[in-house]
Scaffold this motif. Structure first.
Motif, PDB file in Angstrom:
ATOM      1  N   LYS A  10      48.152  18.908  18.579  1.00 26.72           N
ATOM      2  CA  LYS A  10      48.561  18.673  17.184  1.00 26.72           C
ATOM      3  C   LYS A  10      49.093  19.973  16.589  1.00 26.72           C
ATOM      4  CE  LYS A  10      44.685  15.367  16.896  1.00 26.72           C
ATOM      5  NZ  LYS A  10      43.947  15.813  18.088  1.00 26.72           N
ATOM      6  N   ARG A  48      39.489  21.486  21.430  1.00 32.29           N
ATOM      7  CA  ARG A  48      40.766  21.059  22.029  1.00 32.29           C
ATOM      8  C   ARG A  48      41.662  20.216  21.119  1.00 32.29           C
ATOM      9  NH1 ARG A  48      40.155  22.945  27.224  1.00 32.29           N
ATOM     10  NH2 ARG A  48      37.969  23.233  27.732  1.00 32.29           N
ATOM     11  N   GLU A  51      36.900  29.660  31.719  1.00 34.21           N
ATOM     12  CA  GLU A  51      38.125  30.125  31.064  1.00 34.21           C
ATOM     13  C   GLU A  51      37.902  31.536  30.489  1.00 34.21           C
ATOM     14  OE1 GLU A  51      40.289  27.265  28.546  1.00 34.21           O
ATOM     15  OE2 GLU A  51      38.742  25.849  29.107  1.00 34.21           O
ATOM     16  N   ALA A  79      30.870  21.504  23.746  1.00 31.93           N
ATOM     17  CA  ALA A  79      29.478  21.111  24.009  1.00 31.93           C
ATOM     18  C   ALA A  79      28.636  22.325  24.394  1.00 31.93           C
ATOM     19  CB  ALA A  79      29.430  20.044  25.104  1.00 31.93           C
ATOM     20  N   ARG A 114      45.340  20.320  28.895  1.00 26.33           N
ATOM     21  CA  ARG A 114      43.885  20.320  28.721  1.00 26.33           C
ATOM     22  C   ARG A 114      43.412  21.573  27.980  1.00 26.33           C
ATOM     23  NH1 ARG A 114      39.660  16.798  28.376  1.00 26.33           N
ATOM     24  NH2 ARG A 114      37.772  18.028  28.377  1.00 26.33           N
ATOM     25  N   PHE A 149      38.778  10.454  16.531  1.00 18.66           N
ATOM     26  CA  PHE A 149      39.850  10.465  15.541  1.00 18.66           C
ATOM     27  C   PHE A 149      41.156  10.830  16.231  1.00 18.66           C
ATOM     28  CE2 PHE A 149      40.680  15.007  15.295  1.00 18.66           C
ATOM     29  CZ  PHE A 149      39.518  15.531  15.849  1.00 18.66           C
ATOM     30  N   ASP A 200      31.877  15.618  27.592  1.00 19.47           N
ATOM     31  CA  ASP A 200      32.743  14.726  28.385  1.00 19.47           C
ATOM     32  C   ASP A 200      32.146  14.363  29.742  1.00 19.47           C
ATOM     33  OD1 ASP A 200      34.661  14.821  26.420  1.00 19.47           O
ATOM     34  OD2 ASP A 200      36.257  15.612  27.692  1.00 19.47           O
TER      35      ASP A 200
HETATM   36  C1  LIG Z   1      44.751  18.195  23.951  1.00 20.39           C
HETATM   37  C2  LIG Z   1      43.500  17.482  23.569  1.00 20.39           C
HETATM   38  C3  LIG Z   1      43.397  16.891  22.320  1.00 20.39           C
HETATM   39  C4  LIG Z   1      42.252  16.205  21.959  1.00 20.39           C
HETATM   40  N1  LIG Z   1      42.181  15.606  20.736  1.00 20.39           N
HETATM   41  C5  LIG Z   1      41.089  14.910  20.394  1.00 20.39           C
HETATM   42  C6  LIG Z   1      41.018  14.241  19.131  1.00 20.39           C
HETATM   43  O1  LIG Z   1      41.957  14.261  18.341  1.00 20.39           O
HETATM   44  N2  LIG Z   1      39.907  13.544  18.833  1.00 20.39           N
HETATM   45  C7  LIG Z   1      38.838  13.461  19.680  1.00 20.39           C
HETATM   46  O2  LIG Z   1      37.857  12.798  19.343  1.00 20.39           O
HETATM   47  N3  LIG Z   1      38.867  14.105  20.885  1.00 20.39           N
HETATM   48  C8  LIG Z   1      39.956  14.814  21.255  1.00 20.39           C
HETATM   49  N4  LIG Z   1      40.011  15.446  22.481  1.00 20.39           N
HETATM   50  C9  LIG Z   1      38.843  15.361  23.381  1.00 20.39           C
HETATM   51  C10 LIG Z   1      37.860  16.498  23.136  1.00 20.39           C
HETATM   52  O3  LIG Z   1      38.541  17.702  22.996  1.00 20.39           O
HETATM   53  C11 LIG Z   1      36.879  16.570  24.299  1.00 20.39           C
HETATM   54  O4  LIG Z   1      36.108  15.402  24.260  1.00 20.39           O
HETATM   55  C12 LIG Z   1      35.999  17.818  24.244  1.00 20.39           C
HETATM   56  O5  LIG Z   1      36.779  18.968  24.457  1.00 20.39           O
HETATM   57  C13 LIG Z   1      34.905  17.791  25.295  1.00 20.39           C
HETATM   58  O6  LIG Z   1      34.184  18.973  25.218  1.00 20.39           O
HETATM   59  P1  LIG Z   1      33.263  19.468  26.423  1.00 20.39           P
HETATM   60  O7  LIG Z   1      32.654  20.747  25.949  1.00 20.39           O
HETATM   61  O8  LIG Z   1      32.390  18.367  26.881  1.00 20.39           O
HETATM   62  O9  LIG Z   1      34.264  19.735  27.651  1.00 20.39           O
HETATM   63  P2  LIG Z   1      35.496  20.739  27.767  1.00 20.39           P
HETATM   64  O10 LIG Z   1      36.136  20.948  26.447  1.00 20.39           O
HETATM   65  O11 LIG Z   1      36.307  20.230  28.894  1.00 20.39           O
HETATM   66  O12 LIG Z   1      34.818  22.124  28.206  1.00 20.39           O
HETATM   67  C14 LIG Z   1      34.231  22.291  29.468  1.00 20.39           C
HETATM   68  C15 LIG Z   1      34.401  23.718  29.884  1.00 20.39           C
HETATM   69  O13 LIG Z   1      33.616  23.934  31.047  1.00 20.39           O
HETATM   70  C16 LIG Z   1      34.300  24.822  31.892  1.00 20.39           C
HETATM   71  N5  LIG Z   1      33.796  24.685  33.262  1.00 20.39           N
HETATM   72  C17 LIG Z   1      33.911  23.603  34.065  1.00 20.39           C
HETATM   73  N6  LIG Z   1      33.334  23.845  35.270  1.00 20.39           N
HETATM   74  C18 LIG Z   1      32.848  25.112  35.204  1.00 20.39           C
HETATM   75  C19 LIG Z   1      32.162  25.944  36.118  1.00 20.39           C
HETATM   76  N7  LIG Z   1      31.860  25.534  37.367  1.00 20.39           N
HETATM   77  N8  LIG Z   1      31.806  27.186  35.740  1.00 20.39           N
HETATM   78  C20 LIG Z   1      32.089  27.630  34.478  1.00 20.39           C
HETATM   79  N9  LIG Z   1      32.747  26.880  33.568  1.00 20.39           N
HETATM   80  C21 LIG Z   1      33.125  25.649  33.932  1.00 20.39           C
HETATM   81  C22 LIG Z   1      35.756  24.399  31.735  1.00 20.39           C
HETATM   82  O14 LIG Z   1      36.619  25.446  32.120  1.00 20.39           O
HETATM   83  C23 LIG Z   1      35.828  24.084  30.243  1.00 20.39           C
HETATM   84  O15 LIG Z   1      36.239  25.190  29.498  1.00 20.39           O
HETATM   85  C24 LIG Z   1      41.154  16.127  22.872  1.00 20.39           C
HETATM   86  C25 LIG Z   1      41.264  16.719  24.137  1.00 20.39           C
HETATM   87  C26 LIG Z   1      42.418  17.381  24.489  1.00 20.39           C
HETATM   88  C27 LIG Z   1      42.523  18.018  25.862  1.00 20.39           C
END
Ligand SMILES: Cc1cc2nc3c(=O)[nH]c(=O)nc-3n(C[C@H](O)[C@H](O)[C@H](O)COP(=O)(O)OP(=O)(O)OC[C@H]3O[C@@H](n4cnc5c(N)ncnc54)[C@H](O)[C@@H]3O)c2cc1C
Length: 412
Positions: A50, A45, A38, A15, A131, A324, A278
């Motif tokens: 997979k 992710r 990170e 995101a 994660r 998916f 998320d």
């Molecule tokens: C193993 C795995 C497999 C998945 N497979 C699927 C799938 O097959 N299909 C599907 O639809 N979805 C899947 N998902 C879900 C999908 O990956 C998540 O919905 C997506 O990663 C969300 O993205 P995001 O950017 O909102 O959050 P995140 O990917 O969690 O990224 C947030 C980032 O913010 C950083 N952060 C947090 N707090 C701070 C702070 N205070 N300062 C600086 N940085 C910070 C974190 O370190 C992290 O890197 C999977 C998730 C995982 C873990």
């Protein structure tokens, strides 16, 4: 003259990375700071449970953007940097080293973290969660020398890890509280399909069961269940869901309730501060209620709304939930939102695992899941959005194109 404003994004996941890209796509030529805890350039992710976990795809393939993207787009990507607090009144935030960063607009894309089990032995060596890339690297290394893996929780992550571990040659036992895998999302009947798929691949599925303790000397050796059973193992993966990372927002006085509360423009309770992915609990115009969807597609597409909203352009989040999953040779997509109460109607061949499951409420399609059947998501979403009573016989008949069940488009 470039825009003198600075827009800051906290969280370098999908995101956050797509929001930085989105701001540039929208023509913003001021300063963009993308702060990522990170020590990695942003990555996706899904491969982590997979192909990447199985060692079948390289690390670079998971990256959101190619090398050089952030420099080329003048995005100040700060990896290995945590934001420790936000001061909305002063429009600035503080980094772990003490540095203060001023912002004009702020996006919180802090994602979620795995829930932990509060049982004895949960901190033992060999009890893992999944994660991030570091977790996947550690899990892959351990799986290579694991004879028996216990997966606690048959949600999406647990089910995918179980499938990958089987494909890597491990004996796998899944311990799941519900009767069937994925029951809370798919219900009893379609959850049973996934139970069959895992059993067919040699997974032992212990349903209606929960761990009472993890036991071992230096590392986990056994999982003891509440019902008295015990499973010997040399590795455990706990996949019991995630918790949104709301602590920064909460401490800053931004409204939080199962995620950061945002309106349909993805703006939080504090003007100028937005949230996506998320962590965002969105007021959804189609459902007339709040939804926090912890899936890839929301993290990918919400920035298409967050970025223009940050630039005071009109944009509304009204995409239907979509996700998916790939397990063994079974791929699926799910769109919409069903509950355990909804009626299930299957179109296609359940035994061959080529089907579309529809969930109906008051004769209307509220969700659909295509399993090893492709290019139907748009029609499924069309049926959900139409919200009209459907002809069950035609819906169940694969010979009737789904498009024929859609209402005619409105004349322009
Ligand atoms: C193993 C795995 C497999 C998945 N497979 C699927 C799938 O097959 N299909 C599907 O639809 N979805 C899947 N998902 C879900 C999908 O990956 C998540 O919905 C997506 O990663 C969300 O993205 P995001 O950017 O909102 O959050 P995140 O990917 O969690 O990224 C947030 C980032 O913010 C950083 N952060 C947090 N707090 C701070 C702070 N205070 N300062 C600086 N940085 C910070 C974190 O370190 C992290 O890197 C999977 C998730 C995982 C873990």
């Amino acid at each position: 003259m470039p825009d003198p404003q600075t827009h800051v994004i906290v969280g370098g996941g999908l995101a956050g990375a797509k929001a930085a890209e989105g701001l540039r796509n929208e023509g913003f030529d001021g300063r963009i700071v993308l702060i990522a805890e990170e020590g990695e350039a942003p990555y996706e992710r899904p491969p982590l449970s997979k192909d990447y976990l199985r060692g079948e795809s390289p690390r670079e393939k998971a990256r959101v953007h190619p090398d050089g993207f952030y420099a080329d787009h003048d995005i100040d990507l700060r990896t290995g940097t945590a934001v420790t607090s936000i001061d909305p009144a002063g429009a600035q935030l503080r980094l772990a080293g003490g540095e203060q960063v001023r912002y004009d607009r702020l996006l919180l894309a802090t994602g979620a973290r795995p829930r932990r089990l509060a049982v004895p032995g949960a901190d033992l060596d060999g009890v893992l969660t999944l994660r991030d890339l570091a977790d996947a690297d550690a899990l892959r290394a351990r799986l290579a020398s694991t004879a028996r893996l216990v997966v606690v929780g048959a949600g999406w992550i647990g089910a995918e890890v179980a499938a990958s571990a089987r494909q890597m040659g491990c004996e796998v036992t899944i311990v799941e509280r519900a009767e069937v895998p994925l029951q809370h999302v798919l219900g009893r009947e379609i959850g049973e399909l996934y139970a069959e798929i895992h059993r067919d691949h040699g997974v032992e599925l212990l349903s209606g069961a929960g761990p009472k303790a993890f036991v071992g000397e230096a590392r986990v050796e056994r999982v003891e269940l509440h019902d008295g059973r015990a499973i010997d193992c040399d590795l455990v993966v706990v996949g019991i869901g995630v918790t949104p990372r709301t602590e920064l927002a909460e401490a800053a006085g931004i409204a939080v309730d199962n995620g950061i509360l945002v309106d349909e423009h993805l703006q939080t309770s504090v003007p100028g501060v937005f949230a996506a992915g998320d962590v965002a609990n969105v007021s959804h115009p189609f459902y007339g209620s709040r939804l926090r969807v912890e899936h890839w597609a929301s993290a990918l597409h919400q920035p298409e709304v967050a970025a223009p909203s940050m630039l005071d352009k009109p944009a509304v989040w009204d995409r239907l939930p979509y996700f998916f999953s790939d397990q063994y040779d079974v791929g699926m997509e799910y769109a919409g939102l069903a509950s355990g109460e909804d009626e299930v109607l299957v179109r296609g061949d359940r035994d061959a695992r080529e089907l579309i499951a529809f969930w109906l409420r008051d004769d209307r399609v509220v969700a659909g899941m295509n399993v090893n059947v492709w290019d139907v998501s748009e029609d499924i979403e069309g049926l959900i959005r139409a919200g009209l009573p459907v002809d069950r016989a035609r819906l169940a008949d694969p010979a009737v194109p789904l498009a024929d069940l859609l209402p005619p488009p409105n004349p322009a």
